[in-house]
Design a protein around this motif. Structure first.
Motif, PDB file in Angstrom:
ATOM      1  N   THR A   1      40.945  34.069  43.669  1.00 40.48           N
ATOM      2  CA  THR A   1      40.527  33.857  45.056  1.00 40.48           C
ATOM      3  C   THR A   1      41.609  34.345  46.012  1.00 40.48           C
ATOM      4  N   LEU A   2      41.192  35.111  47.014  1.00 36.42           N
ATOM      5  CA  LEU A   2      42.115  35.631  48.028  1.00 36.42           C
ATOM      6  C   LEU A   2      41.773  34.978  49.364  1.00 36.42           C
ATOM      7  N   TYR A   3      42.776  34.405  50.006  1.00 43.14           N
ATOM      8  CA  TYR A   3      42.571  33.728  51.308  1.00 43.14           C
ATOM      9  C   TYR A   3      43.705  34.236  52.182  1.00 43.14           C
ATOM     10  N   LEU A   4      43.462  35.336  52.865  1.00 39.79           N
ATOM     11  CA  LEU A   4      44.565  36.111  53.431  1.00 39.79           C
ATOM     12  C   LEU A   4      44.303  36.571  54.853  1.00 39.79           C
ATOM     13  N   PRO A   5      45.377  36.800  55.585  1.00 43.13           N
ATOM     14  CA  PRO A   5      45.217  37.449  56.887  1.00 43.13           C
ATOM     15  C   PRO A   5      45.032  38.950  56.693  1.00 43.13           C
ATOM     16  N   MET A   6      44.852  39.663  57.784  1.00 46.54           N
ATOM     17  CA  MET A   6      44.657  41.112  57.712  1.00 46.54           C
ATOM     18  C   MET A   6      46.014  41.807  57.639  1.00 46.54           C
ATOM     19  N   ILE A   7      46.603  41.743  56.456  1.00 44.99           N
ATOM     20  CA  ILE A   7      47.884  42.400  56.222  1.00 44.99           C
ATOM     21  C   ILE A   7      47.709  43.338  55.030  1.00 44.99           C
TER      22      ILE A   7
ATOM     23  N   GLU B   1      49.061  43.572  52.295  1.00 44.63           N
ATOM     24  CA  GLU B   1      49.086  42.903  50.994  1.00 44.63           C
ATOM     25  C   GLU B   1      47.694  42.443  50.567  1.00 44.63           C
ATOM     26  N   ALA B   2      46.775  42.299  51.518  1.00 46.63           N
ATOM     27  CA  ALA B   2      45.399  41.952  51.145  1.00 46.63           C
ATOM     28  C   ALA B   2      44.805  43.094  50.314  1.00 46.63           C
ATOM     29  N   ALA B   3      45.012  44.325  50.774  1.00 51.51           N
ATOM     30  CA  ALA B   3      44.516  45.483  50.009  1.00 51.51           C
ATOM     31  C   ALA B   3      45.256  45.588  48.679  1.00 51.51           C
ATOM     32  N   VAL B   4      46.554  45.308  48.688  1.00 52.38           N
ATOM     33  CA  VAL B   4      47.339  45.351  47.447  1.00 52.38           C
ATOM     34  C   VAL B   4      46.758  44.354  46.437  1.00 52.38           C
ATOM     35  N   ALA B   5      46.482  43.150  46.902  1.00 48.01           N
ATOM     36  CA  ALA B   5      45.967  42.116  46.000  1.00 48.01           C
ATOM     37  C   ALA B   5      44.594  42.504  45.444  1.00 48.01           C
ATOM     38  N   MET B   6      43.731  43.048  46.302  1.00 51.49           N
ATOM     39  CA  MET B   6      42.410  43.478  45.834  1.00 51.49           C
ATOM     40  C   MET B   6      42.559  44.534  44.740  1.00 51.49           C
ATOM     41  N   LEU B   7      43.359  45.552  45.043  1.00 49.61           N
ATOM     42  CA  LEU B   7      43.505  46.664  44.099  1.00 49.61           C
ATOM     43  C   LEU B   7      44.218  46.229  42.817  1.00 49.61           C
ATOM     44  N   ALA B   8      45.155  45.297  42.938  1.00 50.65           N
ATOM     45  CA  ALA B   8      45.857  44.805  41.741  1.00 50.65           C
ATOM     46  C   ALA B   8      44.870  44.087  40.821  1.00 50.65           C
ATOM     47  N   CYS B   9      43.951  43.323  41.407  1.00 48.00           N
ATOM     48  CA  CYS B   9      42.912  42.679  40.586  1.00 48.00           C
ATOM     49  C   CYS B   9      42.105  43.741  39.848  1.00 48.00           C
ATOM     50  N   THR B  10      41.672  44.763  40.575  1.00 44.68           N
ATOM     51  CA  THR B  10      40.825  45.776  39.931  1.00 44.68           C
ATOM     52  C   THR B  10      41.607  46.519  38.848  1.00 44.68           C
ATOM     53  N   ARG B  11      42.908  46.637  39.028  1.00 41.71           N
ATOM     54  CA  ARG B  11      43.699  47.378  38.043  1.00 41.71           C
ATOM     55  C   ARG B  11      43.668  46.702  36.675  1.00 41.71           C
ATOM     56  N   ILE B  12      43.629  45.372  36.677  1.00 37.28           N
ATOM     57  CA  ILE B  12      43.653  44.659  35.391  1.00 37.28           C
ATOM     58  C   ILE B  12      42.278  44.067  35.053  1.00 37.28           C
ATOM     59  N   GLY B  13      41.270  44.409  35.858  1.00 39.96           N
ATOM     60  CA  GLY B  13      39.909  43.964  35.544  1.00 39.96           C
ATOM     61  C   GLY B  13      39.599  42.544  35.950  1.00 39.96           C
ATOM     62  N   ALA B  14      40.465  41.954  36.808  1.00 38.10           N
ATOM     63  CA  ALA B  14      40.150  40.624  37.329  1.00 38.10           C
ATOM     64  C   ALA B  14      39.147  40.767  38.479  1.00 38.10           C
ATOM     65  N   VAL B  15      38.364  39.727  38.717  1.00 35.35           N
ATOM     66  CA  VAL B  15      37.290  39.755  39.709  1.00 35.35           C
ATOM     67  C   VAL B  15      37.777  39.022  40.949  1.00 35.35           C
ATOM     68  N   HIS B  16      37.919  39.715  42.081  1.00 42.19           N
ATOM     69  CA  HIS B  16      38.403  38.975  43.246  1.00 42.19           C
ATOM     70  C   HIS B  16      37.272  38.361  44.048  1.00 42.19           C
ATOM     71  N   SER B  17      37.603  37.249  44.675  1.00 43.01           N
ATOM     72  CA  SER B  17      36.673  36.594  45.585  1.00 43.01           C
ATOM     73  C   SER B  17      37.460  36.325  46.855  1.00 43.01           C
ATOM     74  N   ILE B  18      37.153  37.073  47.905  1.00 43.08           N
ATOM     75  CA  ILE B  18      37.892  36.901  49.157  1.00 43.08           C
ATOM     76  C   ILE B  18      37.172  35.884  50.027  1.00 43.08           C
ATOM     77  N   VAL B  19      37.936  34.933  50.517  1.00 47.17           N
ATOM     78  CA  VAL B  19      37.379  33.950  51.439  1.00 47.17           C
ATOM     79  C   VAL B  19      38.036  34.204  52.799  1.00 47.17           C
ATOM     80  N   PHE B  20      37.229  34.426  53.800  1.00 43.80           N
ATOM     81  CA  PHE B  20      37.725  34.741  55.144  1.00 43.80           C
ATOM     82  C   PHE B  20      38.717  33.672  55.600  1.00 43.80           C
ATOM     83  N   GLY B  21      39.843  34.122  56.186  1.00 37.96           N
ATOM     84  CA  GLY B  21      40.927  33.234  56.592  1.00 37.96           C
ATOM     85  C   GLY B  21      40.549  32.224  57.661  1.00 37.96           C
TER      86      GLY B  21
END
Ligand code: ATP
Ligand code: MG
Length: 647
Positions: free
Chosen positions: A136-142, A144-164
């Motif tokens: 789960t990602l609960y982040l501002p518009m920085i 690192e939000a894109a970094v976290a999304m892409l890092a999940c996809t790199r290892i096949g984890a499924v992200h779920s972003i919840v608006f801050g």
């Protein structure tokens, strides 16, 4: 609604990737030879194993499936990063514009982004995150939000972003629903000069949701936040220790990519699940063609990554295309209504994509905030999220774009993954307020309440009769709800929930949610039509229209109206607005009640919550239902207090 036609500007027709003739030809082929067309389009991605299968979907109950490119293997982060390194490693991938105009922007190249993503991917692995795990990602518009999304996809984890902007309760519900053991957040967020206590909210959510084992915290503002030993870790510390080498996980095209909970404007949020291959292809293809993205352009989607628009058109579409994407931390009208245009000038933005709600808010403040800025870099403008009133469309076109920029009014949904009905700027003559024509491979139909297909010029319910690559695959944890919600109403088709009109030229006009269509004396009327007429009046900033039970007409029209700055509500004005609507649409659209209000109830993504307005108009104020997804629940009290008595 509007009879104006804006032909494709000559310069656009000449240089178009897709001109009118190509659109007609390719659209026809996308329907007649879907396998050939889509396997060809799929080559725009970098596959580890190229697919030989395209669409294997079936919308019938017996063989129900949504499946594309099922023998293909790829990795999303490799498509968004690695494959660009050779040709454009030093090109800026993300421009970050901070909330405060006095703070410095950041420019992150593809090479830098790649290194950071690999490090964070390794850090996630070290924290036990495995392929298929939900994060789960609960982040501002920085960035690192894109970094976290892409890092999940790199290892096949499924992200779920919840608006801050969501509360700890809402966050906990979404964490529990997808059973996520890890949450990535920041110390604080910063929007419009105000800080948001993200870490504190996560701490509160973790008390409500027993699944949380690990919390990773990004230092965004440097605020002092409590850290729990053994559970909470600083992002910076993890990155500092991590290796920059991380091989991308091979993923099947049908493997889950992310979950995103819908905004809940029509009911309990659903965990919309998108896939790896089909979604990325849809994001990449629509981003390039709808925005006419070209090498060297600076492109800005002014949404939040917490919404699907941010997923598809800030991160995945642009990065898959090797674009420079601008990410803005703040809000459009802070510290002044010029801010959005100042950001355009500062970074020489070529394409701008925003929502009608933001445009109406800016329009209300007058033109001077726009005309004080240059905006000469702008080549194309886009909107998404709600029907855009022709009045706001013209303002966007004339005042913001100085008549030079085509407007792409794009209709789509969280469920569709990307744009579905949309102009293509070099191909489509525009009509203000119409999303125009279907994108390649999209086959829309209009049906009546019984499901009978309506031909030619008609108004009815919008369905899509075949699958497209970006379609959602299921509701997380509830496949039956997926089928029941979208495929059971009009068997064999995907039901969008939206009402729609097709005019004699074949243009599609979204009229609002089907629930919002009003039936006045047997005459079907979309709320968007009446709202657009009201907004056209020089005193009106925003309007929301709902039906209420009426003894004679069956349903009457109740309008909530917000006036422009400096205008005063009066009975006289009420009368002139009624006369105005009668003149614009006809006596059938005569509002039975007009309530002036300083604000409308909106979801946190800026959409008007008509469900609540309907209840108030009906006088059923004891059961307003769930108001927790409202951006500002206090507007409801004012609306109830000033309800127009028995209309
Ligand atoms: P929920 O499904 O939780 O109630 P939501 O539908 O508001 O929330 P989204 O998926 O973000 O969440 O919004 C999709 C809806 O927005 C569409 O179904 C449509 O009603 C509206 N919409 C989006 N773009 C346009 C557009 N260009 N013109 C008209 N309506 C639009
Ligand atoms: Mg919806």
């Amino acid at each position: 609604m509007s009879d104006d036609i804006y032909p494709v500007p000559e310069t656009w027709a000449k240089t178009a990737r897709i001109d009118a003739a190509t659109y007609a030809k390719d659209y026809a082929r996308s329907l007649s030879d879907p396998t050939g067309y889509w396997l060809e389009q799929a080559q725009r991605l970098d596959w580890m194993t190229a697919p030989t299968l395209a669409d294997e979907s079936d919308f019938t109950e017996e063989k129900f499936a949504v499946r594309w490119f099922a023998d293909g293997v790829l990795n999303v982060s490799a498509n968004c990063l690695d494959r660009h390194l050779e040709a454009r490693g030093d090109q800026v991938a993300i421009i970050w514009e901070p909330d405060a105009p006095t703070a410095s922007p950041r420019h992150i190249t593809y090479r830098e982004l790649h290194a950071e993503v690999c490090k964070f991917a390794n850090a996630l692995k070290a924290k036990g995150v495995r392929k298929g795990d939900r994060v789960t990602l609960y982040l501002p518009m920085i960035p690192e939000a894109a970094v976290a999304m892409l890092a999940c996809t790199r290892i096949g984890a499924v992200h779920s972003i919840v608006f801050g902007g969501f509360s700890p309760d809402a966050l906990a519900g979404r964490i529990t629903d997808c059973d996520s053991r890890i949450v990535i957040t920041a110390d604080e967020g910063c929007r419009g000069g105000k800080s948001v206590a993200l870490k504190t909210n996560v701490d509160a959510a973790a008390k409500l949701s027993s699944s949380v084992e690990t919390i990773i915290v990004i230092k965004a503002t440097g605020a002092d936040v409590p850290m729990t030993e053994g559970r909470d870790f600083w992002y910076g510390d993890l990155i500092a220790e991590a290796d920059a080498d991380c091989a991308p996980e091979p993923m099947n095209a049908e493997d889950p990519l992310f979950i995103l909970y819908t905004s809940g404007s029509t009911g309990k949020p659903k965990g919309v699940l998108h896939s790896t291959g089909g979604y990325l292809l849809w994001a990449s293809l629509t981003h390039e063609l709808v925005f006419d993205y070209r090498d060297g352009d600076v492109y800005w989607c002014a949404a939040d990554v917490g919404w699907v628009t941010g997923h598809t058109y800030i991160v995945y579409g642009p990065l898959a295309n090797g674009a420079t994407t601008l990410m803005y931390e703040g809000v459009p009208n802070w510290p002044s209504p010029s801010r959005i245009w100042q950001v355009v000038d500062r970074h020489k933005v070529n394409q701008l994509y925003t929502a009608p709600t933001a445009l109406r808010a800016l329009m209300k403040e007058g033109d001077s905030y726009v005309t004080a800025t240059d905006r000469s870099s702008l080549r194309l403008l886009g909107t998404v999220g709600e029907p855009i009133n022709p009045e706001a469309w013209r303002w966007y076109h004339q005042v913001v774009g100085e008549g030079r920029c085509p407007i792409v009014d794009t209709w789509w949904q969280t469920e569709t993954g990307g744009q579905m009905i949309t102009p293509l700027p070099g191909a489509t003559a525009l009509k203000p307020g119409s999303a125009t024509f279907p994108f390649f491979g999209v086959e829309p139909k209009l049906v009546d309440a019984e499901g009978k297909v309506l031909e030619g010029a008609a108004e009815g319910n919008l369905v899509i009769t075949r699958s497209w690559p970006g379609q959602m695959r299921t509701v997380w944890g509830d496949h039956d709800r997926f089928f029941q919600t979208y495929f059971s109403t009009y068997p064999g088709t995907y039901f969008t929930g939206d009402g729609c009109r097709r005019d004699a030229d074949g243009y599609y006009w979204i009229t609002g949610r089907v629930d919002d269509v009003i039936n006045v004396s047997g005459h079907r009327m979309g709320t968007a039509e009446v709202e657009s007429a009201l907004v056209l009046h020089k005193t009106v900033a925003e309007a929301a229209v709902v039906g209420f039970p009426h003894d004679i007409k069956g349903q009457g029209i109740y309008a909530y109206v917000t006036l422009n700055s400096g205008e005063t509500p009066s009975d006289e004005l009420r009368k002139s607005l009624v006369a105005w609507v009668r003149q614009e649409i006809g006596p059938i659209a005569t509002p039975d009640a007009i309530q002036f209000t300083p604000g409308l109830p909106k979801t946190r993504s800026g959409k008007i919550m008509r469900r609540i307005l309907r209840k108030i108009a009906e006088g059923d104020i004891s059961s307003l239902g769930d108001t927790s997804t409202l951006a500002d629940p206090s507007v409801v009290d004012d609306l109830v207090a000033n309800r127009v008595g028995k209309p």
